[in-house]
Design a protein around this motif. Structure first.
Motif, short mmCIF file in Angstrom:
data_model
loop_
_atom_site.label_atom_id
_atom_site.label_comp_id
_atom_site.label_asym_id
_atom_site.label_seq_id
_atom_site.Cartn_x
_atom_site.Cartn_y
_atom_site.Cartn_z
N LYS A 63 -2.72 7.09 14.14
CA LYS A 63 -3.01 8.51 14.38
C LYS A 63 -3.33 8.75 15.85
N CYS A 72 -2.00 13.64 11.65
CA CYS A 72 -2.62 12.83 12.71
C CYS A 72 -3.68 13.61 13.47
N TYR A 120 2.41 0.75 6.40
CA TYR A 120 1.35 0.34 7.32
C TYR A 120 0.16 -0.17 6.53
N ASN A 158 1.66 0.02 -0.08
CA ASN A 158 1.29 0.74 1.14
C ASN A 158 2.52 1.39 1.77
N ILE A 180 -4.03 2.52 10.28
CA ILE A 180 -3.83 3.97 10.22
C ILE A 180 -4.61 4.73 11.29
N GLU A 203 -3.62 -0.34 5.82
CA GLU A 203 -4.64 0.70 5.94
C GLU A 203 -5.48 0.56 7.21
#
Length: 161
Positions: A93, A22, A84, A60, A89, A86
């Protein structure tokens, strides 16, 4: 290992996570016995963190574990998994970074609530102490669900409850 060292393990956790997936890091290699795995390794002094995860290329879904070693002995670990979209994402993070930068341990994931980019993040730890924790997080939008992860972990140190 004394309590002060357990606190050092927790501080190392935040530094390692911010240097990993992240944060500023990118995966370095894989684990040969685990095809499709990716891993981050972070070392500082006598501490080492290995964050290994796997993603199925046909879905995913992902799963992984984070292990902290002190003097080559495992002292703490976390398992996580879920899925999750995409599109969620980058927001995920950001949420994780927010908690880690504040040194806020809520089951090893993000804050309890966060909003941004038209998305809503919620973390629901059932127990959230660094020694023993579990819970679930998810991301949703106004009209759609973007995924969730479960997590659990614990200290591996003797006499720490």
């Amino acid at each position: 290992m004394q309590q002060s060292t357990l606190e050092s393990v927790q501080e190392f956790f935040f530094d390692g996570m911010l240097a990993g997936w992240c944060g500023t890091g990118s995966p370095k290699g894989d684990i040969a016995e685990l095809p499709g795995s990716r891993k981050f390794t972070f070392i500082s002094g006598e501490f080492q963190m290995v964050d290994c995860f796997m993603v199925n290329s046909h879905s995913n879904k992902s799963s992984g574990m984070t292990i902290i070693f002190y003097r080559d002995q495992p002292v703490w670990m976390m398992h996580y998994g879920g899925w999750y979209d995409e599109k969620a994402i980058p927001f995920l993070k950001t949420c994780l970074q927010k908690a880690y930068k504040k040194r806020q341990f809520l089951g090893g994931r993000g804050p309890m609530l966060a909003r941004g980019r038209g998305l809503f993040y919620q973390n629901q730890p059932r127990s959230s102490g660094f020694v023993d924790f579990c819970g679930e997080e998810w991301i949703s939008g106004p009209t759609r669900f973007f995924g969730r992860h479960w997590y659990h972990g614990m200290s591996l140190l003797k006499d720490v409850k």
